[in-house]
Design a protein around this motif. Structure first.
Motif, PDB file in Angstrom:
ATOM      1  N   GLY A   8      48.847  15.620 -34.473  1.00 54.83           N
ATOM      2  CA  GLY A   8      48.490  15.734 -33.064  1.00 54.83           C
ATOM      3  C   GLY A   8      48.092  14.398 -32.463  1.00 54.83           C
ATOM      4  N   VAL A   9      47.394  13.586 -33.266  1.00 56.01           N
ATOM      5  CA  VAL A   9      47.031  12.246 -32.805  1.00 56.01           C
ATOM      6  C   VAL A   9      48.288  11.438 -32.523  1.00 56.01           C
ATOM      7  N   ALA A  10      49.229  11.459 -33.468  1.00 57.95           N
ATOM      8  CA  ALA A  10      50.476  10.717 -33.299  1.00 57.95           C
ATOM      9  C   ALA A  10      51.260  11.211 -32.093  1.00 57.95           C
ATOM     10  N   ARG A  11      51.293  12.521 -31.901  1.00 57.69           N
ATOM     11  CA  ARG A  11      52.038  13.092 -30.775  1.00 57.69           C
ATOM     12  C   ARG A  11      51.445  12.618 -29.448  1.00 57.69           C
ATOM     13  N   GLU A  12      50.120  12.626 -29.340  1.00 57.58           N
ATOM     14  CA  GLU A  12      49.484  12.218 -28.083  1.00 57.58           C
ATOM     15  C   GLU A  12      49.641  10.721 -27.842  1.00 57.58           C
ATOM     16  N   LEU A  13      49.542   9.927 -28.897  1.00 56.17           N
ATOM     17  CA  LEU A  13      49.719   8.485 -28.727  1.00 56.17           C
ATOM     18  C   LEU A  13      51.153   8.163 -28.303  1.00 56.17           C
ATOM     19  N   GLU A  14      52.138   8.834 -28.896  1.00 62.11           N
ATOM     20  CA  GLU A  14      53.526   8.608 -28.492  1.00 62.11           C
ATOM     21  C   GLU A  14      53.717   8.941 -27.017  1.00 62.11           C
ATOM     22  N   ALA A  15      53.108  10.049 -26.574  1.00 67.42           N
ATOM     23  CA  ALA A  15      53.232  10.454 -25.172  1.00 67.42           C
ATOM     24  C   ALA A  15      52.647   9.415 -24.227  1.00 67.42           C
ATOM     25  N   ARG A  16      51.711   8.623 -24.717  1.00 68.70           N
ATOM     26  CA  ARG A  16      51.068   7.585 -23.894  1.00 68.70           C
ATOM     27  C   ARG A  16      51.680   6.200 -24.134  1.00 68.70           C
ATOM     28  N   GLY A  17      52.773   6.152 -24.888  1.00 67.89           N
ATOM     29  CA  GLY A  17      53.450   4.886 -25.102  1.00 67.89           C
ATOM     30  C   GLY A  17      52.758   3.969 -26.086  1.00 67.89           C
ATOM     31  N   ILE A  18      51.943   4.538 -26.975  1.00 69.40           N
ATOM     32  CA  ILE A  18      51.205   3.749 -27.963  1.00 69.40           C
ATOM     33  C   ILE A  18      51.853   3.936 -29.326  1.00 69.40           C
ATOM     34  N   GLY A  19      52.214   2.835 -29.974  1.00 65.47           N
ATOM     35  CA  GLY A  19      52.797   2.934 -31.296  1.00 65.47           C
ATOM     36  C   GLY A  19      53.658   1.729 -31.621  1.00 65.47           C
ATOM     37  N   LEU A  20      54.256   1.754 -32.796  1.00 67.72           N
ATOM     38  CA  LEU A  20      55.134   0.688 -33.263  1.00 67.72           C
ATOM     39  C   LEU A  20      56.493   0.839 -32.590  1.00 67.72           C
ATOM     40  N   ASP A  21      56.946  -0.215 -31.912  1.00 68.66           N
ATOM     41  CA  ASP A  21      58.228  -0.181 -31.208  1.00 68.66           C
ATOM     42  C   ASP A  21      59.364  -0.219 -32.228  1.00 68.66           C
ATOM     43  N   VAL A  22      60.107   0.880 -32.322  1.00 65.91           N
ATOM     44  CA  VAL A  22      61.229   0.948 -33.250  1.00 65.91           C
ATOM     45  C   VAL A  22      62.562   1.066 -32.512  1.00 65.91           C
ATOM     46  N   GLY A  23      62.584   0.773 -31.200  1.00 64.17           N
ATOM     47  CA  GLY A  23      63.806   0.829 -30.409  1.00 64.17           C
ATOM     48  C   GLY A  23      63.848   2.052 -29.525  1.00 64.17           C
ATOM     49  N   PRO A  24      64.323   3.194 -30.057  1.00 66.38           N
ATOM     50  CA  PRO A  24      64.439   4.380 -29.194  1.00 66.38           C
ATOM     51  C   PRO A  24      63.098   5.010 -28.827  1.00 66.38           C
ATOM     52  N   THR A  25      62.053   4.713 -29.572  1.00 67.68           N
ATOM     53  CA  THR A  25      60.738   5.272 -29.256  1.00 67.68           C
ATOM     54  C   THR A  25      59.668   4.386 -29.880  1.00 67.68           C
ATOM     55  N   ARG A  26      58.435   4.797 -29.726  1.00 68.53           N
ATOM     56  CA  ARG A  26      57.323   4.146 -30.418  1.00 68.53           C
ATOM     57  C   ARG A  26      56.750   5.123 -31.435  1.00 68.53           C
ATOM     58  N   VAL A  27      56.523   4.638 -32.626  1.00 64.14           N
ATOM     59  CA  VAL A  27      55.986   5.472 -33.706  1.00 64.14           C
ATOM     60  C   VAL A  27      54.533   5.075 -33.938  1.00 64.14           C
ATOM     61  N   PRO A  28      53.592   5.924 -33.542  1.00 63.01           N
ATOM     62  CA  PRO A  28      52.181   5.605 -33.806  1.00 63.01           C
ATOM     63  C   PRO A  28      51.900   5.653 -35.307  1.00 63.01           C
ATOM     64  N   ILE A  29      51.210   4.651 -35.806  1.00 67.04           N
ATOM     65  CA  ILE A  29      50.818   4.622 -37.208  1.00 67.04           C
ATOM     66  C   ILE A  29      49.401   5.171 -37.293  1.00 67.04           C
ATOM     67  N   VAL A  30      49.276   6.348 -37.892  1.00 66.26           N
ATOM     68  CA  VAL A  30      48.001   7.074 -37.931  1.00 66.26           C
ATOM     69  C   VAL A  30      47.619   7.342 -39.382  1.00 66.26           C
ATOM     70  N   CYS A  31      46.508   6.793 -39.798  1.00 63.78           N
ATOM     71  CA  CYS A  31      45.951   7.105 -41.118  1.00 63.78           C
ATOM     72  C   CYS A  31      44.931   8.226 -40.977  1.00 63.78           C
ATOM     73  N   SER A  32      44.756   8.988 -42.032  1.00 66.63           N
ATOM     74  CA  SER A  32      43.859  10.136 -41.930  1.00 66.63           C
ATOM     75  C   SER A  32      43.202  10.436 -43.266  1.00 66.63           C
ATOM     76  N   SER A  33      41.961  10.877 -43.207  1.00 69.65           N
ATOM     77  CA  SER A  33      41.241  11.394 -44.375  1.00 69.65           C
ATOM     78  C   SER A  33      40.435  12.609 -43.960  1.00 69.65           C
ATOM     79  N   CYS A  34      40.224  13.513 -44.913  1.00 70.88           N
ATOM     80  CA  CYS A  34      39.589  14.797 -44.603  1.00 70.88           C
ATOM     81  C   CYS A  34      38.427  15.078 -45.551  1.00 70.88           C
ATOM     82  N   ILE A  35      37.501  15.886 -45.064  1.00 72.28           N
ATOM     83  CA  ILE A  35      36.454  16.435 -45.909  1.00 72.28           C
ATOM     84  C   ILE A  35      36.750  17.909 -46.179  1.00 72.28           C
ATOM     85  N   PHE A  36      36.178  18.418 -47.246  1.00 66.12           N
ATOM     86  CA  PHE A  36      36.273  19.850 -47.554  1.00 66.12           C
ATOM     87  C   PHE A  36      35.094  20.552 -46.888  1.00 66.12           C
TER      88      PHE A  36
END
Length: 335
Positions: free
Chosen positions: A87-115
């Motif tokens: 969801g983070v990546a989807r929202e960042l792409e919609a706002r034009g935030i991410g790595l420019d790969v030509g046809p789109t921008r790919v947001p680089i999102v790292c994630s960690s979780c707790i139990f």
């Protein structure tokens, strides 16, 4: 003689290059917290403990080619909660935030979780919608102080679990930052440790394992483990993790950011007893925006500063938490 820079407390949201947002579900006791670097940030990571749940951490290895990431998502929900990063990546792409790969921008999102599935609801986990919500909260509002305690990824965090759910206490999310001259460094910590959380200076317990289900007395968990000896058992196996993200306006390479993360792991040992157990998946990210410019900051000094602010964030995560779902908190001991 030149005047020495002062070690000053600052709000974490004032560190240039970063935005912060939460999505919280108190009824289910879960949520996620997003740290966004809209212009990208160099990053490193240190993973310790025996049970991590994470995404894209291999990208942060110095030999790999991605030089900047755009967000870190800290989440509840165990491995299910990794979905929030989509969801983070989807929202960042919609706002034009991410790595420019030509046809789109790919947001680089790292994630960690707790139990947190054993606290609140086991069937409700942060997902795509919660990732979008937290990212929107980070980017749409004017920067403002970040809420702490029983919020975001800290909503379902608990600590002191050697003797099971009946004797644990509420953990939470803490955020602290400092400035040394123009250098700024901050830390967000989601404290869901197996062990007790203590003041690193005095050793005074802040939250942890209680003497009995109807008691607010915190007992020394390390002593209890040694006393149990070969009969030691962990009733909440692989259900613990403290996950953190350090942010700075300094300029760092990936290798330097990784070294700062490794040094900052000392904060866990200073504040959590015991730490880095086989039942913890402890992870620390470091993000550097480079907004300070081309100044070279002594890496060892930065590592010490990161350790200090992370200690403060860990303690604040428990001290600011509210007790919910029957788990008492630090506030209940001191009200």
């Amino acid at each position: 003689m030149a005047q020495r820079a002062q070690w000053q407390s600052i709000p974490i949201h004032t560190i240039e290059g970063f935005r912060f947002g939460h999505s919280t579900n108190l009824e289910a006791a879960t949520g996620c917290t997003v740290i966004v670097a809209p212009a990208g940030a160099s990053a490193g990571v240190d993973v310790r403990g025996g049970a991590p749940a994470s995404r894209e951490t291999d990208l942060l290895r110095p030999e790999n080619t991605v030089e900047a990431i755009h967000a870190v998502c800290l989440s509840g929900g165990s491995a299910f909660g990794l979905e929030a990063a989509s969801g983070v990546a989807r929202e960042l792409e919609a706002r034009g935030i991410g790595l420019d790969v030509g046809p789109t921008r790919v947001p680089i999102v790292c994630s960690s979780c707790i139990f947190d599935l054993a606290f609140g609801s086991a069937s409700v986990r942060p997902g795509v919608n919660e990732g979008v919500e937290a990212t929107s909260a980070a980017l749409e509002a004017d920067p403002s102080p970040l809420a702490e305690g029983t919020v975001g990824a800290g909503a379902g965090a608990t600590v002191g679990k050697l003797n099971g759910a009946d004797m644990l206490m509420k953990g939470g999310l803490g955020a602290r930052a400092r400035a040394i001259g123009d250098l700024k460094i901050g830390a967000i910590a989601v404290v869901n440790a197996c062990g007790n959380v203590v003041d690193p200076v005095t050793g005074t317990p802040i939250a942890g394992m209680r003497a009995a289900a109807d008691s607010l007395e915190i007992v020394d968990m390390e002593d209890a483990m040694l006393a149990a000896a070969e009969d030691l058992a962990m009733p909440l196996d692989r259900t613990n993790t403290t996950i953190s993200c350090i942010v700075t306006n300094a300029r760092l390479t990936k290798a330097q950011a990784t070294k700062v993360a490794q040094m900052a792991a000392d904060a866990y040992a200073h504040t959590i007893r015991p730490t880095h157990t086989t039942n913890d998946g402890d992870t620390i990210y470091v993000l550097a925006s480079g907004a300070l410019g081309d100044r070279d900051i002594p890496l060892d000094m930065l590592g010490v500063a990161a350790t200090r602010v992370l200690e403060e964030a860990i303690c604040a995560g428990c001290a600011s938490a509210d007790g919910i779902h029957g788990a008492p908190a630090y506030k209940d001991l001191h009200n």
